[in-house]
Scaffold this active site. Structure first.
Site: not given
Ligand code: 13P
Length: 282
Positions: A81-82, A179-180, A207-209, A228, A231
């Site tokens: 990831d990233h 994210h977060g 991402h950031g779901a 993804n 969090t």
């Molecule tokens: P969250 O922080 O919203 O869970 O996103 C995770 C993510 O996109 C990992 O690449």
């Protein structure tokens, strides 16, 4: 069963559902993800961030994921990831990852293309799929911090050119998620997402779901093939441990302390698999 990321993403794209990609950091998290996948008969992607690799070491991460994948019959991919460097991508391939993300989103357009091309050249002959990112997704993902001011949405025309020139297997798009933890409710730019979908043919990644309302995910999953979640697993893990220790302040057995945390994460993963539409697809 460990399979290439491409296999999972292509099946999702053709089947009109999205597959969850959940971040691992330790054994209990891997077990929660994999048991949920088996019980839901869902394909799944387990992924390791920079922070996870730094914390556990790449051999432990790869070892845990491979053992878990071998124990189940549903398709499992192991993704970086990233990823931020070419050398780390090579290291992941050598350790048996079946997918890698190279995040060149902080670079100028041409440099982002160049680094993705280089990764594709080494990944594809090894049957490893490549996810790239265009636009900048805001928020904090372990060591990577993108302020709200620096976040930038993906341009659909640029996305078309980017995919064509890099031959990447999946594209992470910036459409308003971060994210977060969210402070307010995130507003997703679905018109932009539809336009990117219309102009490209590659599986798209959200991402950031974590914290995105179910109704918004239900719309997004029509257009994206990978979603993804990190969090929400962390929140479930920490809350279950805090609750348990409050009730049992004298407990010192790590298995008893971590057991409820694993169960809570598993519930989160199972619910996401149903929401994303991947449950029953393996
Ligand atoms: P969250 O922080 O919203 O869970 O996103 C995770 C993510 O996109 C990992 O690449």
């Amino acid at each position: 069963m460990l399979v290439s990321g491409r296999e999972i993403l292509q099946a999702a794209r053709q089947g009109g559902y999205a597959v969850g990609a959940f971040n691992l950091n330790n054994m209990e998290i891997v077990q929660a993800i994999i048991e949920a996948a088996e019980e839901e008969r869902s394909p799944v992607i387990i992924q390791a961030s920079q922070g996870a690799i730094k914390y556990a070491g790449i051999e432990y991460i790869a070892g845990l994921a491979k053992i878990a994948a071998e124990r189940v019959s549903v398709p499992v991919a192991l993704n970086l990831d990233h990823g931020t460097s070419f050398s780390q991508v090579v290291q992941c391939i050598r350790n048996g990852f079946t997918a890698v993300m190279i995040d060149g989103s902080q670079l100028p357009f041409e440099e982002n293309i160049a680094v993705v091309q280089k990764v594709v050249e080494v990944a594809h002959p090894n049957n490893v799929s490549v996810e790239a990112e265009l636009g900048k997704i805001g928020g904090v993902e372990d060591d990577i911090v993108v302020s709200e001011r620096d976040a930038a949405f993906t341009d659909p025309d640029e996305a078309a050119e980017f995919v064509e020139r890099t031959q990447c297997d999946a594209l992470a798009v910036a459409i308003g998620t971060a994210h977060g933890l969210y402070k307010g409710e995130p507003k997703l730019d679905f018109d932009r997402l539809r336009e990117i979908r219309r102009k490209t043919d590659v599986p798209l990644v959200l991402h950031g779901a974590s914290g995105v309302p179910d109704e918004a995910i239900a719309v997004a999953r029509q257009y994206v093939s990978k979603i993804n979640i990190d969090t929400e697993l962390r929140v479930a893990f920490a809350k279950a441990i805090a609750d348990f220790l409050k009730e049992h302040p004298n407990e010192i057995d790590p298995r008893k302390i971590l057991g409820p945390a694993k169960a809570a994460m598993k519930d989160v993963v199972r619910a996401k698999m149903r929401l994303f539409g991947s449950a029953g697809k393996a």
